[in-house]
Design an enzyme around this catalytic site. Sequence first.
Site, PDB file in Angstrom:
ATOM      1  N   ASP A 161      10.748  -0.163  -4.234  1.00  0.00           N
ATOM      2  CA  ASP A 161      11.196  -1.030  -5.319  1.00  0.00           C
ATOM      3  C   ASP A 161      12.589  -0.655  -5.825  1.00  0.00           C
ATOM      4  OD1 ASP A 161       8.492  -1.292  -4.893  1.00  0.00           O
ATOM      5  OD2 ASP A 161       7.945  -1.370  -6.992  1.00  0.00           O
ATOM      6  N   GLU A 204       8.059  -8.282   0.160  1.00  0.00           N
ATOM      7  CA  GLU A 204       6.658  -8.293  -0.254  1.00  0.00           C
ATOM      8  C   GLU A 204       6.456  -9.380  -1.293  1.00  0.00           C
ATOM      9  OE1 GLU A 204       6.189  -4.150  -1.798  1.00  0.00           O
ATOM     10  OE2 GLU A 204       5.801  -5.181  -3.698  1.00  0.00           O
TER      11      GLU A 204
END
Length: 874
Positions: free
Chosen positions: A461, A531
Amino acid sequence: MKKALLVIFAVLAWIALPLAAAPAGPDSVLDLKDGWYLQSSANLKAGGEEISRPGASLSGWSPARVPTTVLAALVKNKVYKDIYFADRLKRLPTEAFKVSWWYRTEFLCPPAAGRDAVELEFDGINYSANVWLNGTKIADARDVYGAFRRFRIDVSGTVKLNGSNALAVEVFPAGPGALTMGFVDWNPRPPDGNLGLWRPVRVRRTGDVAVRFPFVKTKLDLKTLKEARLTVSAEVENKAGQARACVLEGRIGEIVFSQPVTLAAKQTRTVEFRPAAHSKLVIRNPRLWWTHDLGTPELYDLTLEVKLGGRASDNASTRFGIREVADYLNEQGHRGYILNGRKILVRGGGWTDDLLLDNPSDWVRAQVEYARWMNLNALRVEGFWGTGPEFYDLCDETGILVLAGISCLWEWENYFGKPTDETYGGILTPEDIDTAARSWRDQVRWLRNHPSIFVWAMASDLVPKPELEKAYRAILAEDDPTRPVLNSTGTKVSPVSGKSGVKMNGPYDYVPPIYWFVNTKEGGAFGFNTETGPGPQVPPLESLRKMIPADKLWPINDLWYFHCCRGEFNNLDRYNEAMDKRLGPSRDLTDYLRKAQFMNYEAMRGMFEAFVARRPVATGIIQWMYNSAWPKLWWQLFDYFLLPNGAFFGARKACEPLHILYDHGTKEVLVTNNAARPSGPVRASVQVLGLDGAVRYSKEFPVELGRDEKKSLLVPPASEEVSGAYFLDLRLRDEKGGLITDNLYVLSTKPDVLDDANATWYVTPIKDFSDLAGLASLPAVAVGCQERWNYAAGRMELEATLSNTSTAPAFMIELMIVKDRSGDPAAPVFWDDNYLTLLPGETRTVRAAFDPERLDGEDPVLKIGGWNAVRAKG
């Protein structure tokens, strides 16, 4: 920073050198798989010296097979039973796993001529360990730590060449802030924290000179693909106290090459075979590794042998593929990927290992084969998953790309266990940077020969701290300069390397198909979304019964939510709201589950179709997630029990090579060709039908597409006779009229409207829902079926010819092969179509294949159900 890391590596080289990419020959390697026992230190008074003596008492110890975590072994020994049923998992005693646990085995190591050096190799320990052999401590937990590090310990002076050797490993659990494996919000944390020897352990024997880390770099002539230049390298170590002159010989099929090597006492160096000096390494007309959708994933085997005085001192081997991967930025600045000179659309899912890291070979194989069956070409591993090389081997063999890299577990305080930085995550201190860099090197060296791996991701992330990113890049420059690298799979900007060029902007909860076509700011079909997904995928009843007690199956309750994900994803609220408002409230469990499979199919098909339709602006999509670590209701194309749900077949349909689709954004019908070759002449048909099956509009088109081409056929006209829900039936046929593919949509004159102003990182709400409630009025349809069963090549095959002789559509027909006595599904199972619709008067033949061992001695029965379908009698 680089110099400091190298110094630290050198200081601990005696204990923590990373493993070779592949074991040496069969005569020199002993895999320590069987004969292990484990016990909690809380139950022992003896210490390592006593425990590691041959013949020590093991009364009360649990047998185990390594690799295994502690909890996985205890479950296999039935200490804990059926832990995934109901909410039993949360009732397991976590206190039992806050102490160290001992693993113990005994082995023989008889003398072997010319192989006097003996090493112990540990591929993965979670998290740290004291290691004892024959009453002697040979390694300390202060040096042996890090879940993704690999260790090699010289035991030449401790091992017994005559008689039994006792090996005892005291494994300590990971504490807060440890660089351990990363289950995050997609399931509960394993109660033991995956404590244990989670990857293989082996004994390796060599002569005075050892060879390890074989590596093959390939360089293709991308204009012709007719020539490949290979560079072969390996690390060679002289263990002796005197200089050694040896010969390193390599073999790739019929190609043999060698060179003399002289090493000073205790010297280690990398030896290269370059094509400029070894002309045999220039391969004419090479067999290339392709993804399964573009060609054949061809593989080669390399063996290396180092000889002293004409006798083999050590050998190593690896498998590799001849291929070249690269990345690029498109006109919009989005990153994409190139395989063997061809731009590809990445279509994949996020892989996870089993929650207890219990990954049986047949379980892993089935899941990788499912990816190919769904027409996917990639899997993402967030964290270097795999309790051994098998997952990566299977992706090599199957032609599935792998995006490999770091887990976000290390980036967020609530998972990592200590303070984190909003840009760099939790790896901030010199000590943690050192551990992360060592882990990175070990994993890269272990995996770099796998042709399936097409990119390394240095963060998930966030981005690495600059010192760490520089260390990662320095390692890649030395150990693997052959692949692209991402500084992150998200959108944070690195001070070292700038933007990643990919995105991770959600959504993760339910959105309708139109979202992917019209969203231009977050997760919509542009760029590479690493994702994302449309939220829950509730499985069929047969799987629900294995996780939820019968008296809790309906109405939805806390046990359902326990089997959801965590954080914002611990319920089904948005999914259920969309179901109720689009399809109407569910009367009972049966009604709910038929609607769930429609929702799963429609949502997943729409997501993948949008990225196919928007290519080349769209470059890739990873469905979050692909599989399941435990029985759950979210983020899965098939469930923990390997039973596909509607999403599986929605993905398979959307990603087929030659495809006809409806663009929810532009309202066009498109034909796309993602195959390796031109389509040739085909015919497309477009029909608009009412829910009664009556045709309101019909038209045919001749179509011929080049490779990677798409064409718009028309915007289907609205019919004044249609109000609310209606069918759009799209088909492609060959020149002889044979059906290539069909694709049926339920559309509405009242479409979904998104609430973009209130979008969050995980969902864009719906402010006005489409009206599909008319589907509830479809009458029951008796579907005729003729079955033909056949056993061939170890597989059971079914050919089922389905017919609809009624005047109404048989909508979303669910086909399931079950065992005749228990009613349990046979899974994995490979249907060429499922959740299909038969229009009035239509007949279709579908096929399925599965392993008959999955029947457990029972007979197979074809079960037919679905939205409004029942099996015709007789």
